[in-house]
Design an enzyme around this catalytic site. Structure first.
Site, short mmCIF file in Angstrom:
data_model
loop_
_atom_site.label_atom_id
_atom_site.label_comp_id
_atom_site.label_asym_id
_atom_site.label_seq_id
_atom_site.Cartn_x
_atom_site.Cartn_y
_atom_site.Cartn_z
N GLY A 31 46.01 -9.26 4.83
CA GLY A 31 46.19 -10.68 5.16
C GLY A 31 46.91 -11.32 4.17
O GLY A 31 46.42 -12.65 3.68
N ASP A 83 46.91 -3.89 11.59
CA ASP A 83 46.14 -4.81 12.62
C ASP A 83 44.70 -4.29 12.38
O ASP A 83 44.48 -3.24 12.78
CB ASP A 83 46.79 -4.57 13.92
CG ASP A 83 46.10 -5.61 14.91
OD1 ASP A 83 45.00 -6.24 14.25
OD2 ASP A 83 46.53 -5.78 15.95
N SER A 165 31.59 -14.38 1.84
CA SER A 165 31.58 -15.70 1.80
C SER A 165 29.93 -16.15 1.43
O SER A 165 29.16 -15.45 1.72
CB SER A 165 31.96 -16.41 3.29
OG SER A 165 31.40 -17.60 3.45
N TYR A 185 25.90 -14.81 22.37
CA TYR A 185 26.96 -14.89 21.01
C TYR A 185 26.74 -16.16 20.33
O TYR A 185 26.81 -17.19 20.88
CB TYR A 185 28.33 -14.62 21.61
CG TYR A 185 29.31 -14.91 20.56
CD1 TYR A 185 29.61 -13.79 19.41
CD2 TYR A 185 30.34 -15.88 20.51
CE1 TYR A 185 30.57 -14.11 18.69
CE2 TYR A 185 31.39 -16.15 19.42
CZ TYR A 185 31.45 -15.23 18.54
OH TYR A 185 32.45 -15.20 17.74
#
Length: 313
Positions: A31, A83, A165, A185
């Site tokens: 990334g 990817d 995070s 979800y």
């Protein structure tokens, strides 16, 4: 290496690497075309490392490479297509990298998606769990031998740094239903469990008997990047509710160089060797939640990840 006692929340990447020479080291950053990944790649290249930009968009990586070279003429960078939403692409990248070079010293698992609508990777995994954890799991596993070879070359353990995070605190990884087949979800739960999985993978890596590769997970802090491209006003309101126990969290935005500082500190500071497997924030050891550091859970996630990805080619 720099004196870690002077580092903190406002430290930037160039502060961390001010006294560091990474000549002869090879680093890979996922990334890497924008945000924290781009700054991490720039700072490592400026310190002398050969940097591999592992990205979906090769054209964007070429632009970044040229921009870094304009600022640091001696920087050595190359781009490789990766990817993370397609395990075939991940394995192709591993094959290409190991065919080109036999060693790697630093692996930065930086790429991520956040709060996406419900969707699936090419291999059928829920998008956030599939990209943020499983894609990096396959990449990390595939590059383990190259990292060992890098350690042998330099005489110092190689480093795997995975960007997690503080969002992990509220959401354990649901090993019984990680892809939301049975539960409804929830984009926040999905992101949070993927960040717990990042820490659990780090714990599992650190528990391995070989000491030639060290692993760290980092919380970069809150920073305005395109990671938030899927967020709505309602999502921001929900983030404020979820962070109500730390009301200053969303008001204290870091610059990109400050948010990337803990990653490069984890990747390069020799003093961290005694903290293999640690969770770090603000260029210091931090406390991850128990559900993300439990060794048995880490082992179970590792086994599940192997099972889920083994038949995906």
């Amino acid at each position: 290496m720099g004196n870690t006692s002077r580092f903190g929340a406002t430290t930037v990447t160039d502060d961390v690497l001010a006294d560091t020479d990474l000549t002869g080291h090879v680093a890979l950053v996922t990334g890497a075309t924008s945000g924290l990944g781009a700054e991490t790649a720039r700072s490592l290249a400026a310190a002398g490392a050969e940097v591999i930009l592992a990205v979906r968009d090769i054209a964007a990586a070429t632009v970044l490479r040229d921009r870094i070279r304009d600022r640091h003429p001696h920087a050595v960078l190359e781009a490789v297509h990766l990817d993370l939403a397609d395990l075939g692409s991940v394995r192709a990248a591993v094959h290409l990298l190991t065919a080109r070079r036999q060693r790697l010293n630093i692996l930065i698992n930086n790429a991520a998606v956040m709060y996406t609508p419900f969707g699936h990777t090419t291999d059928g995994f829920e998008l956030q769990f599939g990209i943020n954890h499983l894609g990096h799991f396959v990449l990390t596993s595939g590059l383990r031998a190259a990292l060992s070879a890098g350690a042998q070359r330099t005489g110092h353990p190689s480093r795997i740094v995975t960007v997690s995070s503080a969002a992990h605190h509220r959401y354990p990884a649901d090993l019984g239903d990680p892809n939301f087949h049975r539960r409804g979800y929830d984009k926040f739960a999905s992101y949070g469990q993927s960040k717990s999985a990042n820490i659990l993978m780090t714990v599992a890596l650190a528990a391995r008997p070989t000491g030639d590769v060290h692993a760290f997970a980092v919380h970069p802090g809150v920073c305005a990047t395109n990671l938030a491209r899927h967020m709505s006003r309602a999502d921001l309101t929900e983030m404020r509710r979820l962070s109500s126990r730390d009301p200053g969290l969303l008001r204290t935005l870091k610059s990109v160089p400050a948010a990337a500082a803990t990653t490069v500190w984890a990747a390069t500071d020799a003093r961290l060797s005694a903290l293999n497997g640690a969770y770090l924030a603000d260029c210091a050891p931090a406390q991850a939640s128990a559900h993300a550091t439990d060794l048995d859970t880490a082992g179970a996630l590792w086994g599940l990840s192997e099972q889920l990805t083994a038949h995906r080619r």
